[in-house]
Scaffold this active site. Structure first.
Site, PDB file in Angstrom:
ATOM      1  N   ARG A 164       0.819  -1.216   0.000  1.00 31.58           N
ATOM      2  CA  ARG A 164       0.000   0.000   0.000  1.00 31.58           C
ATOM      3  C   ARG A 164       0.850   1.262   0.000  1.00 31.58           C
ATOM      4  O   ARG A 164       0.507   2.277   0.596  1.00 31.58           O
ATOM      5  CB  ARG A 164      -0.941   0.046   1.212  1.00 31.58           C
ATOM      6  CG  ARG A 164      -2.004  -1.033   1.230  1.00 31.58           C
ATOM      7  CD  ARG A 164      -2.982  -0.891   0.086  1.00 31.58           C
ATOM      8  NE  ARG A 164      -4.069  -1.854   0.149  1.00 31.58           N
ATOM      9  CZ  ARG A 164      -4.021  -3.086  -0.406  1.00 31.58           C
ATOM     10  NH1 ARG A 164      -2.947  -3.487  -1.052  1.00 31.58           N
ATOM     11  NH2 ARG A 164      -5.065  -3.875  -0.327  1.00 31.58           N
ATOM     12  N   SER A 238     -11.063  -1.086   2.453  1.00 29.59           N
ATOM     13  CA  SER A 238     -10.405  -1.155   3.770  1.00 29.59           C
ATOM     14  C   SER A 238     -10.116   0.272   4.248  1.00 29.59           C
ATOM     15  O   SER A 238      -9.486   1.036   3.523  1.00 29.59           O
ATOM     16  CB  SER A 238      -9.081  -1.901   3.675  1.00 29.59           C
ATOM     17  OG  SER A 238      -9.269  -3.199   3.185  1.00 29.59           O
ATOM     18  N   GLU A 334      -5.940   4.079   5.548  1.00 29.85           N
ATOM     19  CA  GLU A 334      -5.513   3.841   4.162  1.00 29.85           C
ATOM     20  C   GLU A 334      -5.929   4.956   3.187  1.00 29.85           C
ATOM     21  O   GLU A 334      -5.086   5.442   2.432  1.00 29.85           O
ATOM     22  CB  GLU A 334      -6.064   2.490   3.662  1.00 29.85           C
ATOM     23  CG  GLU A 334      -5.540   2.157   2.282  1.00 29.85           C
ATOM     24  CD  GLU A 334      -6.245   0.974   1.640  1.00 29.85           C
ATOM     25  OE1 GLU A 334      -5.932  -0.161   2.010  1.00 29.85           O
ATOM     26  OE2 GLU A 334      -7.089   1.181   0.750  1.00 29.85           O
TER      27      GLU A 334
HETATM   28  P1  FAD Z   1      -9.028   8.317  -5.826  1.00 29.03           P
HETATM   29  O1  FAD Z   1      -9.775   7.829  -4.661  1.00 29.03           O
HETATM   30  O2  FAD Z   1      -9.657   9.342  -6.691  1.00 29.03           O
HETATM   31  O3  FAD Z   1      -7.603   8.854  -5.308  1.00 29.03           O
HETATM   32  C1  FAD Z   1      -6.861   8.098  -4.400  1.00 29.03           C
HETATM   33  C2  FAD Z   1      -5.504   8.788  -4.172  1.00 29.03           C
HETATM   34  O4  FAD Z   1      -4.760   8.783  -5.387  1.00 29.03           O
HETATM   35  C3  FAD Z   1      -5.631  10.277  -3.792  1.00 29.03           C
HETATM   36  O5  FAD Z   1      -4.511  10.627  -3.026  1.00 29.03           O
HETATM   37  C4  FAD Z   1      -5.568  10.980  -5.141  1.00 29.03           C
HETATM   38  O6  FAD Z   1      -5.134  12.329  -5.030  1.00 29.03           O
HETATM   39  C5  FAD Z   1      -4.537  10.128  -5.851  1.00 29.03           C
HETATM   40  N1  FAD Z   1      -4.711  10.083  -7.295  1.00 29.03           N
HETATM   41  C6  FAD Z   1      -5.797   9.621  -7.985  1.00 29.03           C
HETATM   42  N2  FAD Z   1      -5.532   9.689  -9.304  1.00 29.03           N
HETATM   43  C7  FAD Z   1      -4.292  10.188  -9.430  1.00 29.03           C
HETATM   44  C8  FAD Z   1      -3.456  10.503 -10.540  1.00 29.03           C
HETATM   45  N3  FAD Z   1      -3.855  10.296 -11.804  1.00 29.03           N
HETATM   46  N4  FAD Z   1      -2.232  11.034 -10.302  1.00 29.03           N
HETATM   47  C9  FAD Z   1      -1.808  11.262  -9.038  1.00 29.03           C
HETATM   48  N5  FAD Z   1      -2.536  10.985  -7.956  1.00 29.03           N
HETATM   49  C10 FAD Z   1      -3.757  10.451  -8.163  1.00 29.03           C
HETATM   50  N6  FAD Z   1      -7.576  -0.939  -2.936  1.00 29.03           N
HETATM   51  C11 FAD Z   1      -6.686  -1.972  -3.020  1.00 29.03           C
HETATM   52  O7  FAD Z   1      -5.458  -1.750  -3.108  1.00 29.03           O
HETATM   53  N7  FAD Z   1      -7.125  -3.266  -3.017  1.00 29.03           N
HETATM   54  C12 FAD Z   1      -8.435  -3.584  -2.932  1.00 29.03           C
HETATM   55  O8  FAD Z   1      -8.779  -4.754  -2.937  1.00 29.03           O
HETATM   56  C13 FAD Z   1      -9.369  -2.514  -2.861  1.00 29.03           C
HETATM   57  N8  FAD Z   1     -10.701  -2.767  -2.750  1.00 29.03           N
HETATM   58  C14 FAD Z   1     -11.585  -1.736  -2.646  1.00 29.03           C
HETATM   59  C15 FAD Z   1     -12.953  -2.048  -2.559  1.00 29.03           C
HETATM   60  C16 FAD Z   1     -13.883  -1.031  -2.485  1.00 29.03           C
HETATM   61  C17 FAD Z   1     -15.348  -1.381  -2.370  1.00 29.03           C
HETATM   62  C18 FAD Z   1     -13.458   0.321  -2.515  1.00 29.03           C
HETATM   63  C19 FAD Z   1     -14.473   1.427  -2.463  1.00 29.03           C
HETATM   64  C20 FAD Z   1     -12.112   0.634  -2.592  1.00 29.03           C
HETATM   65  C21 FAD Z   1     -11.157  -0.403  -2.670  1.00 29.03           C
HETATM   66  N9  FAD Z   1      -9.783  -0.132  -2.743  1.00 29.03           N
HETATM   67  C22 FAD Z   1      -8.882  -1.173  -2.868  1.00 29.03           C
HETATM   68  C23 FAD Z   1      -9.294   1.251  -2.780  1.00 29.03           C
HETATM   69  C24 FAD Z   1      -9.356   1.894  -4.207  1.00 29.03           C
HETATM   70  O9  FAD Z   1     -10.113   1.094  -5.065  1.00 29.03           O
HETATM   71  C25 FAD Z   1      -7.959   2.083  -4.805  1.00 29.03           C
HETATM   72  O10 FAD Z   1      -7.111   2.811  -3.952  1.00 29.03           O
HETATM   73  C26 FAD Z   1      -8.014   2.797  -6.174  1.00 29.03           C
HETATM   74  O11 FAD Z   1      -6.743   2.754  -6.786  1.00 29.03           O
HETATM   75  C27 FAD Z   1      -8.463   4.247  -6.059  1.00 29.03           C
HETATM   76  O12 FAD Z   1      -8.681   4.738  -7.357  1.00 29.03           O
HETATM   77  P2  FAD Z   1      -9.441   6.116  -7.582  1.00 29.03           P
HETATM   78  O13 FAD Z   1      -9.318   6.469  -9.034  1.00 29.03           O
HETATM   79  O14 FAD Z   1     -10.793   6.032  -7.035  1.00 29.03           O
HETATM   80  O15 FAD Z   1      -8.527   7.095  -6.718  1.00 29.03           O
HETATM   81  N1  EPU Z   2     -11.367 -10.935   9.380  1.00 28.51           N
HETATM   82  C1  EPU Z   2     -11.935 -10.776  10.627  1.00 28.51           C
HETATM   83  N2  EPU Z   2     -13.073 -10.046  10.726  1.00 28.51           N
HETATM   84  C2  EPU Z   2     -13.665  -9.493   9.641  1.00 28.51           C
HETATM   85  C3  EPU Z   2     -13.088  -9.652   8.382  1.00 28.51           C
HETATM   86  C4  EPU Z   2     -11.924 -10.387   8.266  1.00 28.51           C
HETATM   87  O1  EPU Z   2     -11.420 -11.257  11.624  1.00 28.51           O
HETATM   88  O2  EPU Z   2     -14.708  -8.842   9.815  1.00 28.51           O
HETATM   89  C5  EPU Z   2     -10.127 -11.704   9.254  1.00 28.51           C
HETATM   90  C6  EPU Z   2     -10.330 -12.857   8.258  1.00 28.51           C
HETATM   91  O3  EPU Z   2     -10.755 -13.982   8.930  1.00 28.51           O
HETATM   92  C7  EPU Z   2      -8.966 -13.028   7.651  1.00 28.51           C
HETATM   93  C8  EPU Z   2      -8.305 -11.668   7.801  1.00 28.51           C
HETATM   94  O4  EPU Z   2      -9.115 -10.906   8.680  1.00 28.51           O
HETATM   95  O5  EPU Z   2      -8.214 -13.967   8.359  1.00 28.51           O
HETATM   96  C9  EPU Z   2      -8.103 -10.961   6.483  1.00 28.51           C
HETATM   97  O6  EPU Z   2      -9.380 -10.666   5.907  1.00 28.51           O
HETATM   98  P1  EPU Z   2      -9.592 -10.527   4.325  1.00 28.51           P
HETATM   99  O7  EPU Z   2      -9.080 -11.747   3.631  1.00 28.51           O
HETATM  100  O8  EPU Z   2     -10.978 -10.100   4.083  1.00 28.51           O
HETATM  101  O9  EPU Z   2      -8.581  -9.406   3.886  1.00 28.51           O
HETATM  102  P2  EPU Z   2      -8.186  -7.996   4.541  1.00 28.51           P
HETATM  103  O10 EPU Z   2      -6.823  -8.167   5.128  1.00 28.51           O
HETATM  104  O11 EPU Z   2      -9.234  -7.472   5.429  1.00 28.51           O
HETATM  105  C10 EPU Z   2      -6.929  -7.151   2.428  1.00 28.51           C
HETATM  106  C11 EPU Z   2      -6.846  -5.852   1.707  1.00 28.51           C
HETATM  107  C12 EPU Z   2      -8.016  -5.724   0.746  1.00 28.51           C
HETATM  108  C13 EPU Z   2      -7.923  -6.861  -0.264  1.00 28.51           C
HETATM  109  C14 EPU Z   2      -8.009  -8.191   0.497  1.00 28.51           C
HETATM  110  C15 EPU Z   2      -7.810  -9.387  -0.404  1.00 28.51           C
HETATM  111  C16 EPU Z   2      -5.695  -4.285   3.122  1.00 28.51           C
HETATM  112  C17 EPU Z   2      -5.807  -3.112   4.035  1.00 28.51           C
HETATM  113  N3  EPU Z   2      -6.843  -4.750   2.634  1.00 28.51           N
HETATM  114  O12 EPU Z   2      -8.108  -7.105   3.238  1.00 28.51           O
HETATM  115  O13 EPU Z   2      -7.874  -4.490   0.056  1.00 28.51           O
HETATM  116  O14 EPU Z   2      -8.967  -6.796  -1.193  1.00 28.51           O
HETATM  117  O15 EPU Z   2      -6.964  -8.229   1.501  1.00 28.51           O
HETATM  118  O16 EPU Z   2      -6.487  -9.463  -0.781  1.00 28.51           O
HETATM  119  O17 EPU Z   2      -4.593  -4.752   2.844  1.00 28.51           O
HETATM  120  C18 EPU Z   2      -8.433  -2.162   0.231  1.00 28.51           C
HETATM  121  O18 EPU Z   2      -7.216  -1.943   0.309  1.00 28.51           O
HETATM  122  O19 EPU Z   2      -9.279  -1.248   0.223  1.00 28.51           O
HETATM  123  C19 EPU Z   2      -8.890  -3.540   0.159  1.00 28.51           C
HETATM  124  C20 EPU Z   2     -10.180  -3.869   0.147  1.00 28.51           C
END
Ligand code: FAD
Ligand code: EPU
Length: 339
Positions: A164, A238, A334
């Site tokens: 991250r 997250s 995050e």
């Molecule tokens: P924004 O939210 O618009 O911006 C995020 C940051 O990046 C801000 O600091 C912004 O200023 C900067 N930024 C955006 N575009 C640019 C650019 N072109 N140049 C410079 N800076 C820029 N993240 C994960 O890593 N893994 C996941 O599994 C994951 N799951 C998600 C699930 C859900 C339901 C949601 C809502 C979010 C999740 N995220 C996850 C977070 C998010 O999807 C990512 O961080 C994504 O890359 C954000 O993209 P955005 O275009 O919406 O960025």
């Molecule tokens: N868990 C709990 N309680 C809950 C949910 C999960 O105890 O309510 C435990 C699960 O049992 C598991 C552990 O937490 O052992 C990890 O949970 P999960 O697999 O759902 O993944 P996470 O660590 O919560 C991370 C990323 C996600 C990414 C998933 C899958 C971060 C901060 N988050 O979540 O990214 O999609 O792994 O790889 O690293 C995001 O960054 O926004 C994001 C959604």
């Protein structure tokens, strides 16, 4: 390109929080981006790049100029028998890009299926899921320096990628706007399926040699089951990073909490599951007015409707204090907090 005043951002952040940009420009080309940045410099305005707003918490109105990245682009820059290099505009929708690559038989992005947001934001926090991070397939980042308008290309090794993390969140924080990324994808169906819950789910379905399509399909289902759809319930995925701690700290915690999930993270470090820590502190599913913790995932803070960014931050502070008190572990937020 028009520069708008007092533009609502409510539909441009997935928390659905009411905020407004004092200055706002939607840019569809690199020239428009340069023009917008020149305008900001001439008027002494700070710049906030915005994609889909899926990793941003509007704790107030942003200052200065919000630059909404809408730059399209999907072009092959190098085509080999095994690998292909693709240049993708910063404004391209990430989930659509992943689907498109899979349809074309270009592999490497399947574990990152359904992550909301734009291609340009992907390198900022080095998006990751199910054992793959974008840095695993990213060759270059093309970006414009906000202070000078100079265009610069960063090679992967120059981006300081980590969990991250990238240089764009570190030493070069808030200094560049990404205009495009270059991905190196494979024509060979290489599969990364060893991530715990992914491997378990594939096993349950009796899939022994998964294809990239199996991996994408299973992850899609896991994500839809675990994470709330922002269109239905405002959230930014997250809300906290998983804490990375020294192995001795993890051992101490594990001694008193044998079921704490821990994941080796290299260099004598261990990643803890923030969701587990939060759940153990009793926050899963709770509400504080319109702010809450999702009942199915303790790491996801949600807006039940009408929450302000300050409401979400107050809940986050309460959670951080409880986790600190009970486990002596610090949780880092995050999403980018604005305002
Ligand atoms: P924004 O939210 O618009 O911006 C995020 C940051 O990046 C801000 O600091 C912004 O200023 C900067 N930024 C955006 N575009 C640019 C650019 N072109 N140049 C410079 N800076 C820029 N993240 C994960 O890593 N893994 C996941 O599994 C994951 N799951 C998600 C699930 C859900 C339901 C949601 C809502 C979010 C999740 N995220 C996850 C977070 C998010 O999807 C990512 O961080 C994504 O890359 C954000 O993209 P955005 O275009 O919406 O960025
Ligand atoms: N868990 C709990 N309680 C809950 C949910 C999960 O105890 O309510 C435990 C699960 O049992 C598991 C552990 O937490 O052992 C990890 O949970 P999960 O697999 O759902 O993944 P996470 O660590 O919560 C991370 C990323 C996600 C990414 C998933 C899958 C971060 C901060 N988050 O979540 O990214 O999609 O792994 O790889 O690293 C995001 O960054 O926004 C994001 C959604």
């Amino acid at each position: 390109m028009k520069i708008l005043r007092d533009h609502s951002l409510r539909h441009l952040n997935t928390f659905g929080i009411d905020a407004a940009a004092p200055w706002f420009a939607g840019v569809t080309t690199v020239d428009e981006l340069l023009e917008a940045l020149a305008f900001a410099r001439e008027n002494g305005l700070p710049v906030l790049p915005l994609g889909r707003g899926s990793n941003i918490l509007m704790a107030g109105d942003p200052l200065g100029l919000v630059v909404h990245l809408l730059i399209p682009g999907f072009a092959v820059v190098e085509d080999g028998p095994q690998n292909i290099r693709l240049r993708v505009g910063a404004g391209e929708d990430w989930p659509t890009l992943v689907d498109r690559c899979l349809e074309l038989g270009l592999f490497g992005l399947e574990n990152l299926v359904l992550i909301p947001g734009t291609a340009g934001a992907a390198p900022i926090q080095n998006i990751g899921a199910y054992g793959v991070e974008v840095c695993d397939v990213l060759d270059e980042v093309e970006a414009v320096e906000i202070a000078t308008g100079r265009v610069r290309t960063f090679r992967n090794a120059e981006c300081g990628f980590g969990y991250r993390h990238s240089i764009f969140k570190g030493d070069l924080r808030h200094r560049f706007v990404v205009s495009a990324i270059v991905l190196r994808l494979s024509r060979e169906p290489l599969v990364s399926a060893s991530y715990g819950s992914l491997a378990a789910e594939l096993g349950l379905r009796g899939i022994i040699r998964p294809t990239p399509y199996d991996v994408a399909g299973v992850i899609r289902e896991l994500r839809l089951m675990r994470l709330p759809d922002p269109k239905v319930l405002g959230n930014a995925g997250s809300f906290f990073e998983n804490p990375v701690v020294d192995a001795v700290v993890a051992e101490r915690l594990k001694a008193s909490n044998p079921d704490l999930p821990v994941f080796p993270s290299g260099n004598g470090k261990v990643k803890l599951a923030a969701a587990w820590l939060i759940e153990r502190c009793g926050f899963k599913g709770i509400r504080r007015g319109a702010a809450g913790v999702h009942p199915l995932h303790a790491l996801v803070l949600v807006n039940h409707g009408g929450a302000t960014g300050r409401d979400i931050l107050a809940l986050a502070d309460e959670i951080r204090a409880a986790v600190r008190l009970r486990f002596d572990v610090e949780l880092a937020i995050e999403p980018r907090v604005v305002g």
